[in-house]
Design a protein around this motif. Structure first.
Motif, short mmCIF file in Angstrom:
data_model
loop_
_atom_site.label_atom_id
_atom_site.label_comp_id
_atom_site.label_asym_id
_atom_site.label_seq_id
_atom_site.Cartn_x
_atom_site.Cartn_y
_atom_site.Cartn_z
N SER A 264 0.80 -1.24 0.00
CA SER A 264 0.00 0.00 0.00
C SER A 264 0.83 1.28 0.00
O SER A 264 0.25 2.37 0.03
CB SER A 264 -0.90 0.01 1.24
OG SER A 264 -0.13 -0.04 2.43
N ALA A 265 2.16 1.19 -0.03
CA ALA A 265 3.01 2.38 0.12
C ALA A 265 2.70 3.45 -0.91
O ALA A 265 2.51 4.62 -0.59
CB ALA A 265 4.48 1.98 0.06
N ASN A 266 2.64 3.06 -2.19
CA ASN A 266 2.39 4.05 -3.25
C ASN A 266 1.03 4.71 -3.10
O ASN A 266 0.87 5.92 -3.34
CB ASN A 266 2.49 3.39 -4.63
CG ASN A 266 3.93 3.14 -5.04
OD1 ASN A 266 4.84 3.64 -4.41
ND2 ASN A 266 4.12 2.34 -6.07
N ASN A 267 0.04 3.94 -2.72
CA ASN A 267 -1.30 4.50 -2.54
C ASN A 267 -1.35 5.50 -1.40
O ASN A 267 -2.01 6.54 -1.49
CB ASN A 267 -2.32 3.39 -2.30
CG ASN A 267 -2.46 2.47 -3.50
OD1 ASN A 267 -1.68 1.54 -3.65
ND2 ASN A 267 -3.43 2.73 -4.37
N ILE A 269 1.21 7.31 -0.24
CA ILE A 269 1.94 8.51 -0.66
C ILE A 269 1.09 9.36 -1.58
O ILE A 269 0.98 10.59 -1.40
CB ILE A 269 3.26 8.11 -1.34
CG1 ILE A 269 4.21 7.45 -0.31
CG2 ILE A 269 3.93 9.33 -1.98
CD1 ILE A 269 5.45 6.86 -0.92
N ASN A 270 0.47 8.75 -2.57
CA ASN A 270 -0.34 9.50 -3.52
C ASN A 270 -1.60 10.08 -2.86
O ASN A 270 -2.10 11.12 -3.29
CB ASN A 270 -0.74 8.62 -4.70
CG ASN A 270 0.38 8.49 -5.71
OD1 ASN A 270 0.54 9.32 -6.59
ND2 ASN A 270 1.18 7.45 -5.56
N TYR A 271 -2.09 9.41 -1.82
CA TYR A 271 -3.25 9.94 -1.11
C TYR A 271 -2.91 11.28 -0.46
O TYR A 271 -3.67 12.25 -0.53
CB TYR A 271 -3.72 8.94 -0.06
CG TYR A 271 -4.78 9.49 0.86
CD1 TYR A 271 -6.11 9.57 0.44
CD2 TYR A 271 -4.45 9.93 2.15
CE1 TYR A 271 -7.09 10.09 1.28
CE2 TYR A 271 -5.43 10.45 2.99
CZ TYR A 271 -6.75 10.52 2.55
OH TYR A 271 -7.71 11.03 3.37
N ASP A 275 -3.06 12.97 -5.44
CA ASP A 275 -3.25 12.34 -6.76
C ASP A 275 -3.97 11.00 -6.59
O ASP A 275 -3.73 10.26 -5.64
CB ASP A 275 -1.90 12.10 -7.46
CG ASP A 275 -1.21 13.41 -7.80
OD1 ASP A 275 -1.91 14.44 -7.87
OD2 ASP A 275 0.02 13.40 -7.97
N TYR A 277 -4.51 7.29 -7.25
CA TYR A 277 -3.67 6.16 -7.65
C TYR A 277 -4.46 4.88 -7.39
O TYR A 277 -4.76 4.56 -6.24
CB TYR A 277 -2.37 6.15 -6.83
CG TYR A 277 -1.33 5.17 -7.33
CD1 TYR A 277 -0.49 5.50 -8.39
CD2 TYR A 277 -1.20 3.91 -6.74
CE1 TYR A 277 0.47 4.61 -8.85
CE2 TYR A 277 -0.25 3.02 -7.19
CZ TYR A 277 0.59 3.38 -8.25
OH TYR A 277 1.53 2.49 -8.70
N TRP A 279 -5.75 1.15 -6.66
CA TRP A 279 -5.18 0.05 -5.88
C TRP A 279 -4.68 -1.04 -6.84
O TRP A 279 -5.25 -1.24 -7.90
CB TRP A 279 -6.21 -0.52 -4.93
CG TRP A 279 -6.44 0.38 -3.75
CD1 TRP A 279 -7.40 1.33 -3.62
CD2 TRP A 279 -5.67 0.42 -2.55
NE1 TRP A 279 -7.30 1.97 -2.41
CE2 TRP A 279 -6.24 1.43 -1.73
CE3 TRP A 279 -4.57 -0.29 -2.08
CZ2 TRP A 279 -5.73 1.74 -0.47
CZ3 TRP A 279 -4.06 0.02 -0.82
CH2 TRP A 279 -4.63 1.02 -0.03
N ASP A 293 3.35 -4.26 -12.01
CA ASP A 293 3.38 -3.57 -10.72
C ASP A 293 2.34 -4.16 -9.77
O ASP A 293 2.64 -4.49 -8.62
CB ASP A 293 3.14 -2.08 -10.91
CG ASP A 293 3.19 -1.32 -9.60
OD1 ASP A 293 4.29 -1.22 -9.02
OD2 ASP A 293 2.13 -0.81 -9.14
N LYS A 297 3.07 -6.43 -6.31
CA LYS A 297 2.62 -5.99 -4.99
C LYS A 297 1.70 -7.02 -4.34
O LYS A 297 1.79 -7.27 -3.14
CB LYS A 297 1.91 -4.64 -5.11
CG LYS A 297 2.87 -3.50 -5.41
CD LYS A 297 2.14 -2.19 -5.56
CE LYS A 297 3.12 -1.05 -5.83
NZ LYS A 297 2.43 0.24 -6.05
#
Length: 325
Positions: A264-267, A269-271, A275, A277, A279, A293, A297
């Motif tokens: 969940s790291a990218n989600n 950060i983007n939250y 922006d 992103y 799931w 990707d 994950k």
């Protein structure tokens, strides 16, 4: 053992050390050829005396060698310090002759202090050389940064210094914590001391950067992202260090948390950035630029949860067997 043997064996330690009277020595010398038991005791005493003598002599040789080496290293350190003073004096003369100021002199001075902290301090410090080296290196490096900031009219000193302190703390603090005498509480909680100190320096660095950039957007984005990931690190640490369960169960929880964070790291950060992103989606039948990707994950999440559940199950089973016994 007869009475004469008892008397002789009482005299043997004095006889071996040559501190008994002449008549006692004569009594021992007359008795030994006639008694195998007393002769054996005498030989063992001589052997112990020789071993103790050799041990003491070896310790004296080692002490003398260590003392000699310390003198040599001290002389080498003083010689290196003297060599480092040569460019300093040259810079002083040139700086005064050309610029009539001492700007480059102080920069060279602090640069040579950094060099000396790594070369001279380890040679001249008799005890805790590594800790003194780390301390002197950190102080001299900060002085160098401050000197450069002053003579370049830069306002970046506190930002760079806080970043340097945070970076060096990751390397130095663990060693210092394990080598420096601490009170009873911190001795039992060295990990807490290390992580706590590093966390404080991280937030100091983040605060300095925020002051430097003067942007509300920075605080809105950087603060929650930093808090989230620092919170994850603290959660894993507290679980692994203080959760009162077996090591297998603690490792299992840490594995599950790690898998979830990687997933969940990218989600997250983007939250906080604002922006959208999506799931990750799982589609193991197709591996291309659009699905690799998400598949990766999901596999990390599944692997983390699976390994964690297995470890937790093993821990519970071991605890059950232990209770049955």
């Amino acid at each position: 053992m007869n009475k004469q043997c008892e008397i002789v064996q009482d005299l043997l330690p004095l006889y071996v050390d040559n501190v008994c009277s002449q008549s006692s020595a004569q009594l021992v010398e007359e008795h030994l050829p006639e008694c195998a038991e007393c002769t054996e005791v005498y030989n063992n005493l001589k052997k112990d005396v020789c071993e103790n003598s050799l041990k003491e002599e070896a310790e004296n040789v080692i002490k003398h060698h260590v003392k000699s080496q310390k003198k040599k290293t001290l002389k080498v350190g003083i010689c290196i310090a003297g060599v480092l003073c040569i460019p300093l004096v040259v810079c002083l003369i040139v700086n005064l002759a050309v610029g009539h100021a001492l700007d480059w002199f102080f920069i060279v001075l602090t640069s040579l202090m950094v060099c000396a902290s790594l070369v001279v301090v380890p040679l001249v410090a008799e005890k805790h050389a590594a800790i003194y080296t780390m301390f002197c290196f950190t102080v001299s490096l900060i002085l160098l940064l401050m000197t450069c900031a002053i003579y370049s009219n830069g306002d970046w000193f506190y930002v760079v210094t806080s970043s340097v302190l945070f970076g060096l703390s990751i390397i130095f603090i663990p060693y210092i914590a394990y080598k420096t005498p601490l009170n009873a509480f911190w001795k039992r909680n060295k990990g807490l001391f290390i992580l706590g100190t590093t966390t404080i320096l991280l937030f100091v660095m983040m605060f300095c950067i925020g002051i430097f950039v003067e942007s509300d957007e920075y605080w809105r984005i950087a603060s929650p992202i930093t808090l989230f990931f620092v919170g994850v690190v603290w959660l894993v640490f507290l679980v692994c260090r203080y959760l009162k369960v077996s090591k297998c169960i603690r490792a299992g929880f840490a594995s599950i948390i790690s898998g979830a964070v990687l997933f969940s790291a990218n989600n997250v950060i983007n939250y906080f950035i604002g922006d959208y992103y999506p799931w990750p989606k799982l589609n193991l039948t197709i591996w291309n630029i659009d699905t690799v990707d998400g598949n990766t994950k999901w596999l990390m999440l599944i692997a983390g949860v699976a390994v964690g559940m297995v470890l937790i199950l093993i821990g519970i089973m071991r605890k059950g067997k232990k209770n049955n016994k």
